[in-house]
Design a protein around this motif. Sequence first.
Motif, mmCIF file in Angstrom:
data_model
loop_
_atom_site.group_PDB
_atom_site.id
_atom_site.type_symbol
_atom_site.label_atom_id
_atom_site.label_comp_id
_atom_site.label_asym_id
_atom_site.label_seq_id
_atom_site.Cartn_x
_atom_site.Cartn_y
_atom_site.Cartn_z
ATOM 1 N N LYS A 267 0.819 -1.222 0.000
ATOM 2 C CA LYS A 267 0.000 0.000 0.000
ATOM 3 C C LYS A 267 0.852 1.271 0.000
ATOM 4 C CE LYS A 267 -3.993 -2.138 2.141
ATOM 5 N NZ LYS A 267 -4.868 -2.200 3.318
ATOM 6 N N PHE A 268 2.162 1.139 0.192
ATOM 7 C CA PHE A 268 3.068 2.280 0.162
ATOM 8 C C PHE A 268 3.421 2.588 -1.303
ATOM 9 C CE2 PHE A 268 3.370 1.053 4.529
ATOM 10 C CZ PHE A 268 3.840 2.135 5.241
ATOM 11 N N LYS A 269 2.404 2.827 -2.110
ATOM 12 C CA LYS A 269 2.588 3.004 -3.558
ATOM 13 C C LYS A 269 3.523 4.167 -3.891
ATOM 14 C CE LYS A 269 -1.863 0.942 -4.829
ATOM 15 N NZ LYS A 269 -1.380 -0.377 -4.719
ATOM 16 N N LYS A 270 3.358 5.302 -3.201
ATOM 17 C CA LYS A 270 4.208 6.461 -3.502
ATOM 18 C C LYS A 270 5.655 6.210 -3.077
ATOM 19 C CE LYS A 270 0.537 9.892 -3.488
ATOM 20 N NZ LYS A 270 0.004 11.080 -2.817
ATOM 21 N N ALA B 294 11.241 8.497 -0.873
ATOM 22 C CA ALA B 294 10.738 7.253 -0.280
ATOM 23 C C ALA B 294 10.644 7.408 1.236
ATOM 24 C CB ALA B 294 11.649 6.089 -0.645
ATOM 25 N N SER B 295 11.638 8.056 1.825
ATOM 26 C CA SER B 295 11.640 8.313 3.265
ATOM 27 C C SER B 295 10.427 9.151 3.659
ATOM 28 C CB SER B 295 12.937 9.025 3.657
ATOM 29 O OG SER B 295 12.896 9.437 4.996
ATOM 30 N N ASN B 296 10.155 10.210 2.895
ATOM 31 C CA ASN B 296 9.000 11.067 3.180
ATOM 32 C C ASN B 296 7.701 10.274 3.116
ATOM 33 O OD1 ASN B 296 10.663 13.289 3.468
ATOM 34 N ND2 ASN B 296 10.368 13.981 1.365
ATOM 35 N N GLU B 297 7.590 9.382 2.140
ATOM 36 C CA GLU B 297 6.371 8.578 1.989
ATOM 37 C C GLU B 297 6.223 7.582 3.140
ATOM 38 O OE1 GLU B 297 4.027 9.379 0.050
ATOM 39 O OE2 GLU B 297 5.211 10.852 -1.076
ATOM 40 N N MET B 298 7.331 7.071 3.643
ATOM 41 C CA MET B 298 7.275 6.180 4.801
ATOM 42 C C MET B 298 6.699 6.925 6.008
ATOM 43 S SD MET B 298 11.024 4.432 4.280
ATOM 44 C CE MET B 298 11.086 3.500 5.811
ATOM 45 N N LEU B 299 7.108 8.183 6.156
ATOM 46 C CA LEU B 299 6.650 8.975 7.302
ATOM 47 C C LEU B 299 5.214 9.461 7.152
ATOM 48 C CD1 LEU B 299 9.910 10.996 7.961
ATOM 49 C CD2 LEU B 299 8.982 9.100 9.326
ATOM 50 N N ASP B 300 4.722 9.503 5.916
ATOM 51 C CA ASP B 300 3.354 9.943 5.649
ATOM 52 C C ASP B 300 2.427 8.728 5.670
ATOM 53 O OD1 ASP B 300 1.180 11.532 5.030
ATOM 54 O OD2 ASP B 300 1.574 11.493 2.876
ATOM 55 N N SER B 301 2.352 8.075 6.810
ATOM 56 C CA SER B 301 1.566 6.847 6.930
ATOM 57 C C SER B 301 1.057 6.684 8.358
ATOM 58 C CB SER B 301 2.432 5.645 6.564
ATOM 59 O OG SER B 301 3.466 5.480 7.523
ATOM 60 N N LEU B 302 0.014 5.891 8.513
ATOM 61 C CA LEU B 302 -0.475 5.562 9.857
ATOM 62 C C LEU B 302 0.594 4.796 10.630
ATOM 63 C CD1 LEU B 302 -4.187 4.482 9.333
ATOM 64 C CD2 LEU B 302 -3.331 6.447 10.611
ATOM 65 N N TRP B 303 1.343 3.993 9.917
ATOM 66 C CA TRP B 303 2.435 3.243 10.537
ATOM 67 C C TRP B 303 3.364 4.186 11.290
ATOM 68 C CZ3 TRP B 303 7.562 2.756 7.912
ATOM 69 C CH2 TRP B 303 8.418 1.863 8.554
ATOM 70 N N ALA B 304 3.722 5.316 10.644
ATOM 71 C CA ALA B 304 4.648 6.273 11.255
ATOM 72 C C ALA B 304 3.948 7.188 12.251
ATOM 73 C CB ALA B 304 5.323 7.108 10.171
ATOM 74 N N ALA C 79 9.347 3.561 12.593
ATOM 75 C CA ALA C 79 9.159 4.157 11.270
ATOM 76 C C ALA C 79 10.151 5.304 11.060
ATOM 77 C CB ALA C 79 7.724 4.650 11.102
ATOM 78 N N GLU C 80 10.323 6.133 12.062
ATOM 79 C CA GLU C 80 11.256 7.254 11.948
ATOM 80 C C GLU C 80 12.690 6.766 11.789
ATOM 81 O OE1 GLU C 80 10.528 9.953 15.221
ATOM 82 O OE2 GLU C 80 8.403 10.079 14.669
ATOM 83 N N ARG C 81 13.059 5.729 12.524
ATOM 84 C CA ARG C 81 14.413 5.177 12.425
ATOM 85 C C ARG C 81 14.660 4.624 11.009
ATOM 86 N NH1 ARG C 81 13.926 1.205 15.774
ATOM 87 N NH2 ARG C 81 14.037 -0.493 14.290
ATOM 88 N N LEU C 82 13.712 3.854 10.486
ATOM 89 C CA LEU C 82 13.883 3.277 9.154
ATOM 90 C C LEU C 82 13.824 4.350 8.067
ATOM 91 C CD1 LEU C 82 11.834 -0.024 9.553
ATOM 92 C CD2 LEU C 82 14.324 0.243 9.480
ATOM 93 N N ALA C 83 12.953 5.354 8.242
ATOM 94 C CA ALA C 83 12.869 6.450 7.263
ATOM 95 C C ALA C 83 14.174 7.247 7.250
ATOM 96 C CB ALA C 83 11.683 7.347 7.577
#
Length: 124
Positions: free
Chosen positions: A79-82, A95-105, A113-117
């Motif tokens: 679902k992390f299409k972007k 890609a990092s920004n999109e990881m942070l723009d999620s319910l997960w983060a 999420a912040e560490r991986l982003a």
Amino acid sequence: YRDHLGFATIGYGHLVLPRDKFKEGVKYSHKELEKVFEYDFQIAKQDMESLTKDLDIVDGAKEILIHMLFQLGKPKVMKFKKMFEALTKKDYAGASNEMLDSLWAKKHTPARAERLARKMRELT
């Protein structure tokens, strides 16, 4: 053990499913839990390989995806299409920004999420 969303987990974060034979209150050996981890890791690695087969990305990004797949599972990571669009362009910051723009983060596991982003951004 129950995770922050109330799901039963065991060992290194294995989500206990109805098909699993684990019983609450039973102490399992380190060796048994390592086998469960290795099985889950291999699934996450195979899922990463199938999701990135058409992407030319650095190994560090693949490792981050394995972390995400281990925690969230393939259906949720898909679902992390972007994020994948950014990875197609080798835009690791995007890609990092999109990881942070999620319910997960934002709600589920913000610190992870912040560490991986941050690691994804450092690949730039």
